[in-house]
Design a protein around this motif. Structure first.
Motif, PDB file in Angstrom:
ATOM      1  N   ARG A 134       0.811  -1.220   0.000  1.00  0.00           N
ATOM      2  CA  ARG A 134       0.000   0.000   0.000  1.00  0.00           C
ATOM      3  C   ARG A 134       0.848   1.274   0.000  1.00  0.00           C
ATOM      4  O   ARG A 134       0.539   2.208  -0.732  1.00  0.00           O
ATOM      5  CB  ARG A 134      -0.946  -0.020   1.201  1.00  0.00           C
ATOM      6  CG  ARG A 134      -1.890   1.168   1.281  1.00  0.00           C
ATOM      7  CD  ARG A 134      -2.789   1.270   0.068  1.00  0.00           C
ATOM      8  NE  ARG A 134      -3.737   2.378   0.203  1.00  0.00           N
ATOM      9  CZ  ARG A 134      -4.344   2.985  -0.799  1.00  0.00           C
ATOM     10  NH1 ARG A 134      -4.113   2.590  -2.045  1.00  0.00           N
ATOM     11  NH2 ARG A 134      -5.194   3.970  -0.590  1.00  0.00           N
ATOM     12  N   LEU A 135       1.910   1.334   0.806  1.00  0.00           N
ATOM     13  CA  LEU A 135       2.724   2.553   0.830  1.00  0.00           C
ATOM     14  C   LEU A 135       3.396   2.775  -0.512  1.00  0.00           C
ATOM     15  O   LEU A 135       3.468   3.911  -0.999  1.00  0.00           O
ATOM     16  CB  LEU A 135       3.772   2.469   1.944  1.00  0.00           C
ATOM     17  CG  LEU A 135       4.715   3.670   2.069  1.00  0.00           C
ATOM     18  CD1 LEU A 135       3.940   4.974   2.196  1.00  0.00           C
ATOM     19  CD2 LEU A 135       5.658   3.494   3.254  1.00  0.00           C
ATOM     20  N   SER A 136       3.876   1.716  -1.126  1.00  0.00           N
ATOM     21  CA  SER A 136       4.477   1.847  -2.452  1.00  0.00           C
ATOM     22  C   SER A 136       3.474   2.426  -3.443  1.00  0.00           C
ATOM     23  O   SER A 136       3.811   3.291  -4.260  1.00  0.00           O
ATOM     24  CB  SER A 136       4.977   0.487  -2.940  1.00  0.00           C
ATOM     25  OG  SER A 136       5.482   0.565  -4.254  1.00  0.00           O
ATOM     26  N   ASP A 137       2.222   1.960  -3.375  1.00  0.00           N
ATOM     27  CA  ASP A 137       1.203   2.465  -4.301  1.00  0.00           C
ATOM     28  C   ASP A 137       0.845   3.918  -4.019  1.00  0.00           C
ATOM     29  O   ASP A 137       0.612   4.705  -4.942  1.00  0.00           O
ATOM     30  CB  ASP A 137      -0.052   1.591  -4.221  1.00  0.00           C
ATOM     31  CG  ASP A 137       0.144   0.238  -4.895  1.00  0.00           C
ATOM     32  OD1 ASP A 137       1.093   0.106  -5.688  1.00  0.00           O
ATOM     33  OD2 ASP A 137      -0.650  -0.678  -4.622  1.00  0.00           O
ATOM     34  N   GLU A 138       0.792   4.290  -2.746  1.00  0.00           N
ATOM     35  CA  GLU A 138       0.525   5.698  -2.432  1.00  0.00           C
ATOM     36  C   GLU A 138       1.641   6.582  -2.977  1.00  0.00           C
ATOM     37  O   GLU A 138       1.373   7.657  -3.544  1.00  0.00           O
ATOM     38  CB  GLU A 138       0.399   5.868  -0.910  1.00  0.00           C
ATOM     39  CG  GLU A 138      -0.894   5.291  -0.348  1.00  0.00           C
ATOM     40  CD  GLU A 138      -1.018   5.480   1.145  1.00  0.00           C
ATOM     41  OE1 GLU A 138      -2.146   5.386   1.647  1.00  0.00           O
ATOM     42  OE2 GLU A 138       0.009   5.723   1.818  1.00  0.00           O
ATOM     43  N   ARG A 139       2.867   6.150  -2.818  1.00  0.00           N
ATOM     44  CA  ARG A 139       3.984   6.929  -3.351  1.00  0.00           C
ATOM     45  C   ARG A 139       3.926   7.008  -4.873  1.00  0.00           C
ATOM     46  O   ARG A 139       4.186   8.061  -5.464  1.00  0.00           O
ATOM     47  CB  ARG A 139       5.314   6.316  -2.906  1.00  0.00           C
ATOM     48  CG  ARG A 139       5.524   6.323  -1.404  1.00  0.00           C
ATOM     49  CD  ARG A 139       6.853   5.729  -1.015  1.00  0.00           C
ATOM     50  NE  ARG A 139       7.952   6.664  -1.255  1.00  0.00           N
ATOM     51  CZ  ARG A 139       9.231   6.396  -0.991  1.00  0.00           C
ATOM     52  NH1 ARG A 139       9.566   5.189  -0.524  1.00  0.00           N
ATOM     53  NH2 ARG A 139      10.163   7.294  -1.217  1.00  0.00           N
ATOM     54  N   ARG A 140       3.581   5.886  -5.515  1.00  0.00           N
ATOM     55  CA  ARG A 140       3.529   5.890  -6.980  1.00  0.00           C
ATOM     56  C   ARG A 140       2.396   6.763  -7.510  1.00  0.00           C
ATOM     57  O   ARG A 140       2.519   7.375  -8.575  1.00  0.00           O
ATOM     58  CB  ARG A 140       3.366   4.459  -7.512  1.00  0.00           C
ATOM     59  CG  ARG A 140       4.589   3.592  -7.306  1.00  0.00           C
ATOM     60  CD  ARG A 140       4.618   2.374  -8.198  1.00  0.00           C
ATOM     61  NE  ARG A 140       3.464   1.502  -8.045  1.00  0.00           N
ATOM     62  CZ  ARG A 140       2.503   1.345  -8.957  1.00  0.00           C
ATOM     63  NH1 ARG A 140       2.531   2.039 -10.104  1.00  0.00           N
ATOM     64  NH2 ARG A 140       1.510   0.516  -8.745  1.00  0.00           N
ATOM     65  N   LEU A 141       1.288   6.820  -6.772  1.00  0.00           N
ATOM     66  CA  LEU A 141       0.191   7.693  -7.204  1.00  0.00           C
ATOM     67  C   LEU A 141       0.634   9.156  -7.248  1.00  0.00           C
ATOM     68  O   LEU A 141       0.187   9.929  -8.103  1.00  0.00           O
ATOM     69  CB  LEU A 141      -1.014   7.525  -6.279  1.00  0.00           C
ATOM     70  CG  LEU A 141      -1.909   6.334  -6.596  1.00  0.00           C
ATOM     71  CD1 LEU A 141      -2.828   6.005  -5.426  1.00  0.00           C
ATOM     72  CD2 LEU A 141      -2.733   6.611  -7.851  1.00  0.00           C
ATOM     73  N   VAL A 142       1.511   9.536  -6.352  1.00  0.00           N
ATOM     74  CA  VAL A 142       2.060  10.890  -6.362  1.00  0.00           C
ATOM     75  C   VAL A 142       3.141  11.022  -7.430  1.00  0.00           C
ATOM     76  O   VAL A 142       3.136  11.955  -8.248  1.00  0.00           O
ATOM     77  CB  VAL A 142       2.626  11.258  -4.968  1.00  0.00           C
ATOM     78  CG1 VAL A 142       3.334  12.619  -5.020  1.00  0.00           C
ATOM     79  CG2 VAL A 142       1.515  11.276  -3.923  1.00  0.00           C
ATOM     80  N   ARG A 143       4.058  10.063  -7.448  1.00  0.00           N
ATOM     81  CA  ARG A 143       5.237  10.151  -8.318  1.00  0.00           C
ATOM     82  C   ARG A 143       4.918   9.889  -9.781  1.00  0.00           C
ATOM     83  O   ARG A 143       5.422  10.594 -10.667  1.00  0.00           O
ATOM     84  CB  ARG A 143       6.281   9.143  -7.813  1.00  0.00           C
ATOM     85  CG  ARG A 143       7.596   9.176  -8.543  1.00  0.00           C
ATOM     86  CD  ARG A 143       8.620   8.250  -7.885  1.00  0.00           C
ATOM     87  NE  ARG A 143       8.378   6.832  -8.139  1.00  0.00           N
ATOM     88  CZ  ARG A 143       8.031   5.945  -7.210  1.00  0.00           C
ATOM     89  NH1 ARG A 143       7.839   6.342  -5.954  1.00  0.00           N
ATOM     90  NH2 ARG A 143       7.852   4.661  -7.513  1.00  0.00           N
ATOM     91  N   GLN A 144       4.082   8.894 -10.055  1.00  0.00           N
ATOM     92  CA  GLN A 144       3.852   8.478 -11.437  1.00  0.00           C
ATOM     93  C   GLN A 144       2.528   8.974 -12.003  1.00  0.00           C
ATOM     94  O   GLN A 144       2.382   9.049 -13.236  1.00  0.00           O
ATOM     95  CB  GLN A 144       3.895   6.945 -11.519  1.00  0.00           C
ATOM     96  CG  GLN A 144       5.248   6.344 -11.166  1.00  0.00           C
ATOM     97  CD  GLN A 144       5.229   4.820 -11.137  1.00  0.00           C
ATOM     98  OE1 GLN A 144       4.179   4.198 -11.020  1.00  0.00           O
ATOM     99  NE2 GLN A 144       6.401   4.203 -11.231  1.00  0.00           N
ATOM    100  N   TYR A 145       1.566   9.290 -11.137  1.00  0.00           N
ATOM    101  CA  TYR A 145       0.238   9.660 -11.626  1.00  0.00           C
ATOM    102  C   TYR A 145      -0.135  11.107 -11.312  1.00  0.00           C
ATOM    103  O   TYR A 145      -1.237  11.551 -11.648  1.00  0.00           O
ATOM    104  CB  TYR A 145      -0.821   8.720 -11.043  1.00  0.00           C
ATOM    105  CG  TYR A 145      -0.751   7.329 -11.620  1.00  0.00           C
ATOM    106  CD1 TYR A 145      -1.541   6.942 -12.703  1.00  0.00           C
ATOM    107  CD2 TYR A 145       0.126   6.375 -11.095  1.00  0.00           C
ATOM    108  CE1 TYR A 145      -1.477   5.663 -13.237  1.00  0.00           C
ATOM    109  CE2 TYR A 145       0.202   5.092 -11.614  1.00  0.00           C
ATOM    110  CZ  TYR A 145      -0.595   4.750 -12.696  1.00  0.00           C
ATOM    111  OH  TYR A 145      -0.520   3.476 -13.238  1.00  0.00           O
ATOM    112  N   GLY A 146       0.777  11.838 -10.684  1.00  0.00           N
ATOM    113  CA  GLY A 146       0.568  13.263 -10.477  1.00  0.00           C
ATOM    114  C   GLY A 146      -0.487  13.628  -9.448  1.00  0.00           C
ATOM    115  O   GLY A 146      -0.967  14.768  -9.443  1.00  0.00           O
ATOM    116  N   ARG A 147      -0.835  12.703  -8.565  1.00  0.00           N
ATOM    117  CA  ARG A 147      -1.816  13.024  -7.543  1.00  0.00           C
ATOM    118  C   ARG A 147      -1.153  13.852  -6.432  1.00  0.00           C
ATOM    119  O   ARG A 147       0.057  13.781  -6.212  1.00  0.00           O
ATOM    120  CB  ARG A 147      -2.423  11.751  -6.946  1.00  0.00           C
ATOM    121  CG  ARG A 147      -3.148  10.887  -7.977  1.00  0.00           C
ATOM    122  CD  ARG A 147      -4.344  11.615  -8.566  1.00  0.00           C
ATOM    123  NE  ARG A 147      -4.977  10.901  -9.645  1.00  0.00           N
ATOM    124  CZ  ARG A 147      -5.966  10.026  -9.491  1.00  0.00           C
ATOM    125  NH1 ARG A 147      -6.386   9.720  -8.276  1.00  0.00           N
ATOM    126  NH2 ARG A 147      -6.523   9.454 -10.542  1.00  0.00           N
TER     127      ARG A 147
END
Length: 454
Positions: free
Chosen positions: A398-411
């Motif tokens: 889950r933490l990896s996905d939260e970080r990726r949502l910011v880093r890769q998806y611009g959230r």
């Protein structure tokens, strides 16, 4: 007089016999006594049996570092779950409350052991690799598995800690330090470990195939962290959805930590999208969704006797947990289609999983109704990561996905991480990941996190 002499003689004979017995017992104790109690010298393990023992010990350390618990010291997956919206602190320990609030400090006394456990697991795997190559070179499946484990530990560090992670080693008792590495560099090194593993995993027996499939999925996860979605999907196409690489638990060794921290001690309660403060922006409704993938029981109060307790019932004390599974492979393929703007393709995979849920250890969700296809790309991203969160609940993603949502998806942070008022007072913090603990400052090349970016 005669009686006195007789009694004296009898007493003397008894004392003499006792002395002989004591002398004999002393000699026997010396002969049978361990010469070096509880110590196994390096030379004692310099053989095939010793190499395989290091291999088994390394697997135990991996299990312990990620999700093994027989006390109230949590490991990586638990602390990561607390840092995200998967779990909330129902505890009185300030360190757990700080992790839940995302204000963990570099000197935190609970975070440091979780970090050390993962780093030590890397070292155990490396020691096993070196010993197996020297004393049991035909144990290629075990060597490959250790390379996979080493890569997984490094990937775990990259997913959960800030940019600036040293990946040093201890060789012949002497530390070899490295500069702090960015998460990208850590993921790249993990991929190199996975590639090494695959060169050894050439067997066709069931165990070798299982470890090879796990390695392919683990490597694909690292590629996803680097934004290489199509390459990741291509890598896992042949991995069956039903495939699982399990971490197992037992009372004599280690209990499943989710049982320990939730069921047994009520220190962790399942997270939700609302609590006494109101709606929690960025959080998913794990506790209230009534989703068959996250089994929740309602209790009274948590350990602090204040926070409402929602028990995670997916796992009992000895229930296994997948480290990696074929389910993960399907989710990687679904995200690759999402990245290619193929929303229909993403939904085909997600709905196929819902129609026939793959069993994950002892967790066997019932079939679920199909989801409607989102009208926009942004809505499809929201839906995909919600599904992924429920499928992989409690498994360290889950933490990896939260970080990726910011880093890769611009959230933004507030769209992804729990934000606003915190249920134990104050507001949620702004950390995107755990800081590397102060203990690493024994490495003169390390002075702290490079940055706090997702």
């Amino acid at each position: 007089m005669q009686n006195r002499v007789t009694h004296r003689a009898q007493r003397a004979a008894v004392m003499g016999a006792m002395a002989l017995v004591l002398t004999a017992c002393g000699a026997q104790d010396v002969l049978l006594e361990q010469q070096q109690p509880q110590i196994i010298l390096p030379n004692d393990a310099a053989n095939t049996a010793g190499a395989l023992g290091l291999y088994a010990g390394a697997l135990g350390q991996m299990r312990f570092a990620l999700n093994g618990g027989n006390n109230n010291q949590e490991q990586m997956w638990a602390f990561e779950g607390l840092f995200t919206d998967e779990f909330k602190s129902g505890d009185t320990f300030s360190q757990r409350n700080d992790a839940d609030q995302r204000i963990t400090q570099t000197g935190d006394g609970v975070m440091a052991p979780t970090y050390n456990g993962v780093q030590q697991a890397r070292g155990r795997a490396r020691d096993a690799i070196n010993s197996l190559k020297l004393y049991s070179p035909t144990s290629t499946e075990q060597i490959g598995e250790m390379y996979m484990m080493m890569g997984f530990m490094e990937m775990t560090l990259g997913q959960n800690f800030c940019n600036g992670i040293p990946l040093g080693e201890t060789v012949n008792g002497a530390p070899i330090y490295t500069k702090p590495l960015t998460n990208i560099e850590v993921f790249t090194q993990a991929i190199a470990r996975y590639d090494s593993a695959l060169t050894f995993l050439t067997g066709t027996d069931a165990k070798s195939v299982n470890v090879k499939n796990a390695t392919l999925v683990a490597k694909a996860r690292a590629l996803v962290n680097l934004g290489q979605f199509s390459a990741a999907a291509a890598l896992v196409g042949g991995v069956p959805s039903a495939d699982v690489y399990l971490m197992t638990f037992s009372i004599p060794t280690q209990s499943n930590e989710w049982w320990q921290m939730a069921t047994n001690t009520k220190r962790y309660t399942v997270g939700d999208s609302f609590d006494v403060t109101g709606v929690i922006q960025g959080a998913l409704p794990f506790a209230s969704a009534n989703d068959p993938r996250v089994k929740v029981g309602k209790g009274a109060k948590s350990f602090d006797n204040i926070t409402p307790f929602f028990e995670a019932q997916n796992w009992g004390r000895e229930d296994p947990v997948p480290l990696i599974s074929g389910l993960d492979a399907r989710l990687i393929e679904a995200e690759a289609k999402l990245q290619a703007n193929d929303i229909a393709g993403t939904m085909t995979i997600l709905n196929a999983l819902r129609a026939a849920p793959p069993k994950q250890g002892n967790v066997a969700p019932t079939a679920m109704a199909a989801l409607a296809t989102p009208a926009t790309q942004a809505a499809a991203v929201d839906l995909y990561f919600r599904e992924k969160a429920f499928w992989q609940f409690g498994r360290g993603e889950r933490l990896s996905d939260e970080r990726r949502l910011v880093r890769q998806y611009g959230r933004t942070m507030t769209q992804v991480y729990p934000s606003g008022p915190f249920h134990k007072g104050g507001n949620y913090g702004t950390l995107t990941a755990f800081p590397v603990p102060d203990a690493e400052k024994s490495n003169q090349l390390f002075t702290g996190c490079i940055d706090g970016k997702a």
